[in-house]
Design a protein around this motif. Sequence first.
Motif, PDB file in Angstrom:
ATOM      1  N   GLN A   1     -34.898  -8.863 105.263  1.00  0.00           N
ATOM      2  CA  GLN A   1     -34.877  -9.785 106.395  1.00  0.00           C
ATOM      3  C   GLN A   1     -36.279  -9.970 106.971  1.00  0.00           C
ATOM      4  O   GLN A   1     -36.685 -11.092 107.300  1.00  0.00           O
ATOM      5  N   GLU A   2     -37.017  -8.881 107.089  1.00  0.00           N
ATOM      6  CA  GLU A   2     -38.376  -8.964 107.624  1.00  0.00           C
ATOM      7  C   GLU A   2     -39.291  -9.740 106.678  1.00  0.00           C
ATOM      8  O   GLU A   2     -40.143 -10.520 107.122  1.00  0.00           O
TER       9      GLU A   2
ATOM     10  N   ALA B   1     -38.461 -13.386 107.075  1.00  0.00           N
ATOM     11  CA  ALA B   1     -38.997 -13.909 108.327  1.00  0.00           C
ATOM     12  C   ALA B   1     -40.501 -14.114 108.231  1.00  0.00           C
ATOM     13  O   ALA B   1     -41.042 -15.114 108.717  1.00  0.00           O
TER      14      ALA B   1
END
Length: 205
Positions: free
Chosen positions: A189-190, A193
Amino acid sequence: MYELLILLMLMRGPAHGYLIAKVINDMIGPYAALSHGRLYPLLAKLEQQGLIQVEQSGSGQQSDRQTRVYRITEAGRQRFHQLMMDTTSNLGEYREIFAHKVEGFEFLTPAERLHLIEHYINYCEAHIQHLYAKAEEILNKFANSPAPWPSERLENKLNTFYHRIEHWKLELRWVKRLRESALQSQARQEEAAAASGQGLAPQSD
């Protein structure tokens, strides 16, 4: 626990009462069945609290339970999240509750999942330490007792403690695997992003 299970099921979509009962009973096993006599008063209570709403399907009358469709409300979603993140209630039953929470991890962020997982790791480790201490206490009591204990009595007591220790060790290995999966999900997810942020960054001439 039943409130959490009902809201978890309705987070995935509307359902009739009989389907809610069937799915929950499949989840909790054969010896803790949720009867209709217990389910429908609970559904009525959740409706009164504004956590779910009832709709009619087909041409049935309001009194016909077979035609009632239950749907979660926004307040119900907030309550579901509150129950999922609660780590202080019903600690004596938390092993079973946590297993059901894992089924609802899809509705939590990776950080929220990790918070629950880390708490449960500590919960498992506390049980293991407690049981080892109690087993040691029994051995000391046996060694220092003025009247000798029957060997079978000591063996049965220790077997029970060591069995429970192995159970919690197995639980601990499982939740540590969950932590690895949650950490990987958080990292992905990071990365996504970060990649999205780079793609939106203005380009220099």
